[in-house]
Design a protein around this motif. Structure first.
Motif, PDB file in Angstrom:
ATOM      1  N   UNK A   1      45.957  65.592  18.379  1.00 61.29           N
ATOM      2  CA  UNK A   1      45.960  66.377  17.156  1.00 61.29           C
ATOM      3  C   UNK A   1      46.427  67.796  17.348  1.00 61.29           C
ATOM      4  N   UNK A   2      47.063  68.064  18.470  1.00 58.94           N
ATOM      5  CA  UNK A   2      47.601  69.388  18.755  1.00 58.94           C
ATOM      6  C   UNK A   2      48.801  69.207  19.676  1.00 58.94           C
ATOM      7  N   UNK A   3      49.838  70.002  19.451  1.00 56.65           N
ATOM      8  CA  UNK A   3      51.015  69.979  20.322  1.00 56.65           C
ATOM      9  C   UNK A   3      50.818  71.062  21.367  1.00 56.65           C
ATOM     10  N   UNK A   4      50.513  70.647  22.578  1.00 57.13           N
ATOM     11  CA  UNK A   4      50.108  71.591  23.600  1.00 57.13           C
ATOM     12  C   UNK A   4      51.176  71.904  24.629  1.00 57.13           C
TER      13      UNK A   4
ATOM     14  N   UNK B   1      58.830  75.786  23.790  1.00 58.05           N
ATOM     15  CA  UNK B   1      59.809  75.485  22.738  1.00 58.05           C
ATOM     16  C   UNK B   1      59.778  74.001  22.389  1.00 58.05           C
ATOM     17  N   UNK B   2      59.590  73.163  23.391  1.00 62.65           N
ATOM     18  CA  UNK B   2      59.454  71.721  23.147  1.00 62.65           C
ATOM     19  C   UNK B   2      58.218  71.454  22.294  1.00 62.65           C
ATOM     20  N   UNK B   3      57.093  72.079  22.666  1.00 62.17           N
ATOM     21  CA  UNK B   3      55.851  71.882  21.921  1.00 62.17           C
ATOM     22  C   UNK B   3      55.990  72.342  20.473  1.00 62.17           C
ATOM     23  N   UNK B   4      56.737  73.405  20.242  1.00 61.75           N
ATOM     24  CA  UNK B   4      56.911  73.918  18.883  1.00 61.75           C
ATOM     25  C   UNK B   4      57.689  72.935  18.016  1.00 61.75           C
ATOM     26  N   UNK B   5      58.732  72.325  18.564  1.00 59.50           N
ATOM     27  CA  UNK B   5      59.479  71.325  17.795  1.00 59.50           C
ATOM     28  C   UNK B   5      58.593  70.124  17.488  1.00 59.50           C
TER      29      UNK B   5
ATOM     30  N   UNK C   1      47.174  75.097  26.439  1.00 64.11           N
ATOM     31  CA  UNK C   1      46.116  74.390  27.166  1.00 64.11           C
ATOM     32  C   UNK C   1      45.977  75.100  28.505  1.00 64.11           C
ATOM     33  N   UNK C   2      44.781  75.508  28.857  1.00 63.85           N
ATOM     34  CA  UNK C   2      44.605  76.239  30.108  1.00 63.85           C
ATOM     35  C   UNK C   2      44.920  75.334  31.299  1.00 63.85           C
TER      36      UNK C   2
END
Length: 311
Positions: free
Chosen positions: A191-194, A240-244, A256-257
Motif C-alpha cells: 500500500x505504499x511505493x517505497x 524516481x522509479x518509486x514515484x512513477x 523505507x529505512x
C-alpha cells in the motif's frame, strides 16, 4: 549461422531468437518443457530438449553449431537461497561449451550482470575483470558468477571467440516479470511505493529489444575476450522509479529505512539498496550498438506494468 541458444524461451531469449532469425540465422533452442518447446517452434526455431544439467546434450549441440549464446541461469533457485548452486551449474555449462568450441574460433556469448561491479561509481566494461578487486559486500554466489564471466573471457586463449554481455539489473519491457514487476507487486501489497533511504541510489536499465540486438551483434562481430555492457539508461534513481509506480497505482511514495528494508522488500532489499550506475560507451564504440527502445521511466509510464493481476 546455426546458433545454439540456452534460455531461448526465457524473458531475454524470447527476444534474442526472433532477432537472430530476422537477421538470417538458424536457431536451435534448448527447451526443458513442452511449453518451452512449443514456444520455440512457433518462433521458428529448431528445438533441442534438455536442461542445463544435461552436459552431453549441451556439448553435442555446441559441436553441431556455428556459435552459442548461453542465456540460461537457474534463477528459481538463485533467488531462494541457492545462488551458489545456480552459479556452479552455470560454470559446468560454460566449461562444457568451452571444451566443445575450443580451437574453432566460433563465437560463444554469455549473459552476466553489472549490478554491484563498482558501487557508487559508474561501472565500465573494464571494471570487474579477473585482475581487478572483488568488492567485499558480494556474497559467494555472485562472486562465483563473476568468476564464470572471467572463465568465459579466458576461452579466447583457447581459440574461442568468447564474449560476455553484462546486462543491466532491469531488462524492462511489456511482459517483464523480473525486478521491476516485483517492485510494483510489493508496492501494491504494502500500500505504499517505497524506496530505501533517500532513494538517490541509481540502477542502470535497458529495454529487452535493445539487449537482444546486442547479443546478436556480439555473436556476429565481438572480438575474442570482449566484455560488453547492455546499458541504455546509465543510472535511474530508485526514488524516481518509486514515484512513477506510486502515481500509476495511486499510492503514497515513502522512504523505507535501511533497517526496515529487508522486512519491506524481502529478498530484493539487498539489490535495491545498491548504487550501481554503469556505462556502455565502449560497447557502443566497438560494435556500433545504439539503443532505440524506451528508457525505464518512459516504459513504466506506458502502463503495462500496472495491469491488475489476471488482466
Amino acid at each position: 549461422m546455426r546458433v545454439f541458444v540456452t534460455g531461448a524461451s526465457g524473458w531475454i531469449g524470447s527476444a534474442v531468437v526472433p532477432e537472430l532469425i530476422g537477421a538470417g540465422h538458424q536457431v536451435v533452442g534448448l527447451a526443458r518443457s513442452d511449453a518451452s518447446a512449443a514456444a520455440l517452434a512457433e518462433a521458428g526455431a529448431e528445438v533441442r530438449r534438455g536442461t542445463l544439467d544435461d552436459l552431453d546434450t549441451l556439448r553435442d549441440a555446441a559441436a553441431e553449431s556455428d556459435g552459442v549464446i548461453h542465456l540460461a541461469f537457474k534463477h528459481d533457485i538463485a533467488f531462494s537461497g541457492g545462488f551458489e548452486d545456480a552459479a556452479d551449474a552455470d560454470r559446468r555449462a560454460i566449461d562444457t561449451f568451452g571444451e566443445a568450441l575450443a580451437g574453432s574460433d566460433r563465437p560463444f556469448v554469455i549473459a552476466s550482470g553489472t549490478l554491484g561491479l563498482a558501487p557508487g561509481q559508474t561501472a565500465t566494461e573494464q571494471d570487474g575483470q579477473a585482475s581487478g578487486p572483488v568488492h567485499g559486500h558480494w556474497a559467494a554466489g555472485p562472486v562465483k558468477r563473476l568468476g564464470n564471466a572471467h572463465a568465459t573471457v579466458a576461452l579466447a586463449d583457447r581459440g574461442v571467440r568468447s564474449s560476455v554481455v553484462r546486462l543491466a539489473p532491469t531488462v524492462h519491457g511489456d511482459g517483464d516479470h523480473g525486478f521491476m514487476a516485483t517492485v510494483v507487486g510489493i508496492a501494491r501489497e504494502k500500500g505504499v511505493s517505497g524506496y530505501i533511504g533517500d532513494g538517490a541510489n541509481r540502477w542502470p536499465a535497458v529495454h529487452r529489444s535493445d539487449a537482444a540486438h546486442l547479443f546478436r551483434l556480439a555473436l556476429e562481430s565481438a572480438p575474442a575476450g570482449s566484455t560488453l555492457h547492455a546499458i541504455a539508461d546509465e543510472g535511474v534513481p530508485i526514488r524516481a522509479v518509486a514515484e512513477v509506480i506510486g502515481r500509476h497505482l495511486g499510492l503514497p511514495v515513502a522512504s523505507v529505512s535501511p533497517d526496515d528494508a529487508a522486512g519491506h522488500f524481502t529478498w530484493l532489499a539487498a539489490f535495491l539498496a545498491l548504487d550501481s550506475p554503469a556505462s556502455s560507451a565502449y560497447t557502443r564504440e566497438l560494435l556500433g550498438w545504439r539503443p532505440t527502445g524506451p528508457g525505464l521511466l518512459d516504459d513504466l509510464d506506458k502502463g503495462h506494468y500496472f495491469a491488475a493481476p489476471g488482466d
